[in-house]
Design a protein around this motif. Sequence first.
Motif, mmCIF file in Angstrom:
data_model
loop_
_atom_site.group_PDB
_atom_site.id
_atom_site.type_symbol
_atom_site.label_atom_id
_atom_site.label_comp_id
_atom_site.label_asym_id
_atom_site.label_seq_id
_atom_site.Cartn_x
_atom_site.Cartn_y
_atom_site.Cartn_z
ATOM 1 N N THR A 1 0.838 -1.204 0.000
ATOM 2 C CA THR A 1 0.000 0.000 0.000
ATOM 3 C C THR A 1 0.870 1.250 0.000
ATOM 4 O OG1 THR A 1 -0.087 0.005 2.427
ATOM 5 C CG2 THR A 1 -1.874 -1.136 1.257
ATOM 6 N N HIS A 2 2.054 1.153 0.559
ATOM 7 C CA HIS A 2 3.035 2.241 0.521
ATOM 8 C C HIS A 2 4.326 1.715 1.131
ATOM 9 C CE1 HIS A 2 1.292 2.561 4.517
ATOM 10 N NE2 HIS A 2 2.156 3.479 4.907
ATOM 11 N N LEU A 3 5.378 2.535 1.062
ATOM 12 C CA LEU A 3 6.710 2.013 1.404
ATOM 13 C C LEU A 3 7.190 2.401 2.804
ATOM 14 C CD1 LEU A 3 8.794 2.126 -1.895
ATOM 15 C CD2 LEU A 3 7.837 0.160 -0.695
ATOM 16 N N HIS A 4 6.303 2.788 3.696
ATOM 17 C CA HIS A 4 6.763 3.043 5.065
ATOM 18 C C HIS A 4 7.280 1.747 5.689
ATOM 19 C CE1 HIS A 4 4.370 7.022 5.575
ATOM 20 N NE2 HIS A 4 5.572 7.229 5.092
ATOM 21 N N ALA A 5 8.183 1.925 6.656
ATOM 22 C CA ALA A 5 8.916 0.781 7.202
ATOM 23 C C ALA A 5 8.023 -0.237 7.911
ATOM 24 C CB ALA A 5 9.985 1.285 8.171
ATOM 25 N N ASP A 6 6.840 0.195 8.344
ATOM 26 C CA ASP A 6 5.950 -0.748 9.020
ATOM 27 C C ASP A 6 5.044 -1.502 8.037
ATOM 28 O OD1 ASP A 6 4.902 1.794 8.612
ATOM 29 O OD2 ASP A 6 3.471 1.652 10.261
ATOM 30 N N HIS A 7 5.222 -1.234 6.751
ATOM 31 C CA HIS A 7 4.441 -1.951 5.732
ATOM 32 C C HIS A 7 5.346 -2.650 4.725
ATOM 33 C CE1 HIS A 7 0.604 -0.140 7.053
ATOM 34 N NE2 HIS A 7 1.431 0.802 7.485
ATOM 35 N N ALA A 8 6.581 -2.205 4.660
ATOM 36 C CA ALA A 8 7.532 -2.791 3.700
ATOM 37 C C ALA A 8 8.844 -3.065 4.425
ATOM 38 C CB ALA A 8 7.736 -1.844 2.522
ATOM 39 N N GLY B 1 -4.437 0.522 3.313
ATOM 40 C CA GLY B 1 -3.206 0.895 4.012
ATOM 41 C C GLY B 1 -3.463 2.056 4.961
ATOM 42 N N ASP B 2 -2.585 3.043 4.935
ATOM 43 C CA ASP B 2 -2.747 4.191 5.836
ATOM 44 C C ASP B 2 -3.382 5.390 5.145
ATOM 45 O OD1 ASP B 2 -1.537 2.621 7.724
ATOM 46 O OD2 ASP B 2 0.394 3.654 7.685
ATOM 47 N N ALA B 3 -3.931 5.191 3.935
ATOM 48 C CA ALA B 3 -4.443 6.321 3.144
ATOM 49 C C ALA B 3 -5.507 7.111 3.897
ATOM 50 C CB ALA B 3 -4.998 5.821 1.812
ATOM 51 N N GLY C 1 -1.493 10.920 -0.300
ATOM 52 C CA GLY C 1 -1.831 11.815 0.807
ATOM 53 C C GLY C 1 -1.024 11.456 2.030
ATOM 54 N N HIS C 2 -1.263 10.256 2.552
ATOM 55 C CA HIS C 2 -0.448 9.781 3.671
ATOM 56 C C HIS C 2 1.016 9.721 3.213
ATOM 57 C CE1 HIS C 2 0.988 7.422 7.022
ATOM 58 N NE2 HIS C 2 1.390 6.472 6.209
ATOM 59 N N SER C 3 1.253 9.123 2.068
ATOM 60 C CA SER C 3 2.553 9.191 1.383
ATOM 61 C C SER C 3 2.255 9.502 -0.072
ATOM 62 C CB SER C 3 3.315 7.869 1.523
ATOM 63 O OG SER C 3 2.735 6.868 0.706
HETATM 64 ZN ZN LIG Z 1 2.459 4.711 6.668
#
Ligand SMILES: [Zn+2]
Length: 281
Positions: free
Chosen positions: A101-108, A182-184, A163-165
Amino acid sequence: MKKILFALVVVSLFSCAGEAQMSDINSSDMRGKIVYEDANVVFRQLDEHTWIGNGNLAYNESLYIVEGNERALLIDAGTHIPKLDSIVASITSKPVTLMVTHLHADHAGPAVNLFPEIYINAADLVLVPNDMRDNYKGEIKFLTDGEVIDLGGRQIEVIFTPGHSPGSTSFFDKANRYGFSGDAFGSTNLLVFTNLSTVMYTAQRIERYMKQNEIRFLFPGHYSGNNLETLQRVIDIKDICRELLDGERQPVSSSGNNGGMDKMVDDKGVRIYFSSLTGFK
Ligand SMILES: [Zn+2]
């Protein structure tokens, strides 16, 4: 012997899953029957071909296995989940493709390296390698907005929801009338790493999409109880962003450390954090 034991455990887990009382996905209770559990992650069955995993390092970060007749998607990889590939293979027998959903460290997190390729929204390349750590060794492939992924009898539509990323992306199962966002839309706390106008654009777009396709809810990127994203949540986010941009609403100062975000709004069950320096327009 160890191998046999492992196989037995896997078989028994799998047959448990087969006999599971399917959780009523129409209700907002996401807590289905546990099909896998270790110190790092718990996987629960959401419906016959869909599972949620929750890590324990970043507010119950969520991963989803979405299975079709021929292949399965793994949506997100958590913060740090060793052996995620074999865990996923113990739940679905289908070949698995990793998308995030995005590349933040808690998802990737580092588990992405257990997969030979990862599909991302190219706009999140700005987060490599700082957020997607351990310099991914496989092949990075790019998602396309509006593309439909055919899993065999199950189609998943990719919609970019920045938006979130910058590269936040949502995945929609129109037939089952739900999505994975994801975090959107924040998973309760919406941290705006871009700006409010981008979030407003995304909320407008997804409001229309959810209405057109009668999407009932979105599975969020973190599990905090009864926190499925709803059409009403999306509309509230859109309205709050518009009011902030129009000056009709004033944010308050954010005391906590939220990635340098010094302003916040807490209303209608939505908490939006943003930076007054970079996150406004
Ligand atoms: Zn995130």
